[in-house]
Design a protein around this motif. Structure first.
Motif, PDB file in Angstrom:
ATOM      1  N   PHE A 131       1.543   1.470   0.338  1.00 37.29           N
ATOM      2  CA  PHE A 131       1.246   0.042   0.259  1.00 37.29           C
ATOM      3  C   PHE A 131       1.911  -0.593  -0.965  1.00 37.29           C
ATOM      4  CE2 PHE A 131      -1.761   0.765   3.591  1.00 37.29           C
ATOM      5  CZ  PHE A 131      -1.861  -0.457   4.226  1.00 37.29           C
ATOM      6  N   GLU A 132       1.933   0.125  -2.087  1.00 36.85           N
ATOM      7  CA  GLU A 132       2.595  -0.391  -3.283  1.00 36.85           C
ATOM      8  C   GLU A 132       4.086  -0.578  -3.040  1.00 36.85           C
ATOM      9  OE1 GLU A 132       1.550   2.400  -6.342  1.00 36.85           O
ATOM     10  OE2 GLU A 132      -0.543   1.730  -6.357  1.00 36.85           O
ATOM     11  N   LYS A 133       4.675   0.324  -2.259  1.00 37.70           N
ATOM     12  CA  LYS A 133       6.095   0.243  -1.921  1.00 37.70           C
ATOM     13  C   LYS A 133       6.396  -1.062  -1.178  1.00 37.70           C
ATOM     14  CE  LYS A 133       9.001   3.973  -0.556  1.00 37.70           C
ATOM     15  NZ  LYS A 133       9.174   5.083   0.366  1.00 37.70           N
ATOM     16  N   GLU A 134       5.431  -1.536  -0.417  1.00 35.85           N
ATOM     17  CA  GLU A 134       5.579  -2.776   0.342  1.00 35.85           C
ATOM     18  C   GLU A 134       5.149  -3.999  -0.473  1.00 35.85           C
ATOM     19  OE1 GLU A 134       7.047  -2.936   3.277  1.00 35.85           O
ATOM     20  OE2 GLU A 134       7.275  -0.758   3.334  1.00 35.85           O
ATOM     21  N   GLY A 135       4.796  -3.776  -1.736  1.00 37.50           N
ATOM     22  CA  GLY A 135       4.430  -4.887  -2.605  1.00 37.50           C
ATOM     23  C   GLY A 135       2.971  -5.298  -2.516  1.00 37.50           C
ATOM     24  N   ILE A 136       2.144  -4.477  -1.913  1.00 32.57           N
ATOM     25  CA  ILE A 136       0.726  -4.788  -1.813  1.00 32.57           C
ATOM     26  C   ILE A 136      -0.021  -3.931  -2.823  1.00 32.57           C
ATOM     27  CG2 ILE A 136      -1.318  -4.726  -0.349  1.00 32.57           C
ATOM     28  CD1 ILE A 136       0.508  -5.178   2.016  1.00 32.57           C
ATOM     29  N   ASP A 137      -0.609  -4.598  -3.823  1.00 37.48           N
ATOM     30  CA  ASP A 137      -1.328  -3.836  -4.836  1.00 37.48           C
ATOM     31  C   ASP A 137      -2.746  -4.345  -5.059  1.00 37.48           C
ATOM     32  OD1 ASP A 137      -0.664  -6.196  -6.030  1.00 37.48           O
ATOM     33  OD2 ASP A 137       0.376  -5.306  -7.732  1.00 37.48           O
ATOM     34  N   ASN A 138      -3.171  -5.348  -4.315  1.00 34.41           N
ATOM     35  CA  ASN A 138      -4.517  -5.887  -4.489  1.00 34.41           C
ATOM     36  C   ASN A 138      -5.412  -5.470  -3.320  1.00 34.41           C
ATOM     37  OD1 ASN A 138      -3.205  -7.423  -2.606  1.00 34.41           O
ATOM     38  ND2 ASN A 138      -4.036  -9.371  -3.294  1.00 34.41           N
ATOM     39  N   ILE A 139      -5.550  -4.176  -3.144  1.00 36.52           N
ATOM     40  CA  ILE A 139      -6.325  -3.632  -2.040  1.00 36.52           C
ATOM     41  C   ILE A 139      -7.750  -3.359  -2.513  1.00 36.52           C
ATOM     42  CG2 ILE A 139      -6.560  -1.643  -0.496  1.00 36.52           C
ATOM     43  CD1 ILE A 139      -3.516  -1.395  -0.554  1.00 36.52           C
ATOM     44  N   THR A 140      -8.702  -3.660  -1.657  1.00 40.24           N
ATOM     45  CA  THR A 140     -10.100  -3.349  -1.952  1.00 40.24           C
ATOM     46  C   THR A 140     -10.439  -2.021  -1.293  1.00 40.24           C
ATOM     47  OG1 THR A 140     -10.653  -5.695  -1.974  1.00 40.24           O
ATOM     48  CG2 THR A 140     -12.478  -4.149  -1.738  1.00 40.24           C
ATOM     49  N   TYR A 141     -10.948  -1.095  -2.109  1.00 37.30           N
ATOM     50  CA  TYR A 141     -11.305   0.232  -1.627  1.00 37.30           C
ATOM     51  C   TYR A 141     -12.793   0.478  -1.795  1.00 37.30           C
ATOM     52  CZ  TYR A 141      -6.365   1.587  -2.060  1.00 37.30           C
ATOM     53  OH  TYR A 141      -5.008   1.687  -1.933  1.00 37.30           O
ATOM     54  N   LEU A 142     -13.344   1.238  -0.878  1.00 34.80           N
ATOM     55  CA  LEU A 142     -14.615   1.911  -1.084  1.00 34.80           C
ATOM     56  C   LEU A 142     -14.258   3.385  -1.022  1.00 34.80           C
ATOM     57  CD1 LEU A 142     -17.182  -0.055   1.113  1.00 34.80           C
ATOM     58  CD2 LEU A 142     -16.896  -0.124  -1.355  1.00 34.80           C
ATOM     59  N   HIS A 190       1.680   2.418  11.564  1.00 40.02           N
ATOM     60  CA  HIS A 190       2.299   3.666  11.116  1.00 40.02           C
ATOM     61  C   HIS A 190       2.463   3.586   9.604  1.00 40.02           C
ATOM     62  CE1 HIS A 190       4.886   7.121  10.800  1.00 40.02           C
ATOM     63  NE2 HIS A 190       5.770   6.379  10.154  1.00 40.02           N
ATOM     64  N   ILE A 191       1.985   4.590   8.915  1.00 35.08           N
ATOM     65  CA  ILE A 191       2.117   4.639   7.467  1.00 35.08           C
ATOM     66  C   ILE A 191       3.399   5.394   7.147  1.00 35.08           C
ATOM     67  CG2 ILE A 191       1.055   5.397   5.317  1.00 35.08           C
ATOM     68  CD1 ILE A 191      -1.638   5.250   6.961  1.00 35.08           C
ATOM     69  N   PRO A 192       4.402   4.670   6.644  1.00 36.12           N
ATOM     70  CA  PRO A 192       5.695   5.310   6.407  1.00 36.12           C
ATOM     71  C   PRO A 192       5.627   6.355   5.292  1.00 36.12           C
ATOM     72  CG  PRO A 192       5.686   3.066   5.550  1.00 36.12           C
ATOM     73  CD  PRO A 192       4.376   3.281   6.234  1.00 36.12           C
ATOM     74  N   ASP A 193       6.496   7.328   5.393  1.00 31.03           N
ATOM     75  CA  ASP A 193       6.661   8.355   4.355  1.00 31.03           C
ATOM     76  C   ASP A 193       5.391   9.162   4.093  1.00 31.03           C
ATOM     77  OD1 ASP A 193       9.257   7.388   4.006  1.00 31.03           O
ATOM     78  OD2 ASP A 193       8.599   5.956   2.490  1.00 31.03           O
ATOM     79  N   LEU A 194       4.564   9.330   5.093  1.00 31.33           N
ATOM     80  CA  LEU A 194       3.344  10.101   4.911  1.00 31.33           C
ATOM     81  C   LEU A 194       3.502  11.411   5.663  1.00 31.33           C
ATOM     82  CD1 LEU A 194       0.507   9.899   3.609  1.00 31.33           C
ATOM     83  CD2 LEU A 194      -0.320   9.198   5.832  1.00 31.33           C
TER      84      LEU A 194
END
Length: 185
Positions: A91-102, A143-147
């Protein structure tokens, strides 16, 4: 005397126990490991999925974009888990860094929270197979790339393995070999 212990956890504690020679064989779920001091045998490629309850708004979609995940809550293992690290990286590779996790220590807790509609689960496919078959969860079309994650068996190259340990390694190969055969049918 032989003692067989099975622990769920991140890669570091298992490899530290290996380095201290507290363990003869370690099974990990991780990216391919390369080591000159270890024998590493990939047993099974693990496929990961994003899972949600059937009534989730994204469950009806046939195609998802990154922006569709804005303001979603992801139910994952805690930081330090190898496949959680890969998930974050994708997700960081795609520029998404504000993810909410539990974060959870238990796959069962992640599944139950997803079934309850608390968020989107990120789990190995095999872990949620029954819930998907029963219609409690659906696989989101993402699809989660590079996994690339494998269940791997590791042991010290230079350490003597007893006949019982060698039998255990062979039994593991047989079990995982039959799982691989079943997946290709």
């Amino acid at each position: 005397m032989h003692c067989f212990e099975f622990h769920a956890g991140s890669r570091s504690p298992e490899l530290r126990s290996f380095q201290r020679h507290d363990a003869d064989i370690v099974y990990i779920l991780d990216e391919p490991i390369r080591s000159s001091g270890l024998s590493v045998e990939p047993l099974l490629e693990e496929h990961f999925r994003l899972l949600a309850p059937p009534d989730h708004p994204l469950a009806k979609r046939t195609v998802l974009q990154l922006e569709d995940f804005h303001e979603e809550v992801f139910l994952t293992n805690e930081k330090g888990c190898p496949y959680r690290t890969m998930f974050d990286r994708s997700f960081e590779k795609e520029g998404i860094d504000n993810i909410t996790y539990l974060e959870f220590q238990s796959a069962e807790a992640i599944k139950q929270c997803a079934i309850s509609g608390i968020g989107i689960a990120f789990l190995p496919e095999i872990v949620a197979e029954s819930e998907v078959e029963r219609g409690e969860l659906v696989v989101l079309p993402w699809h989660i790339p590079d996994l690339q994650v494998y269940t791997q068996m590791l042991w010290h190259k230079d350490k003597w393995l007893s006949p019982m340990m060698l039998s255990f390694i062979e039994a593991t190969r047989e079990v995982f070999g039959s799982q691989n055969e079943n997946k290709t049918v």
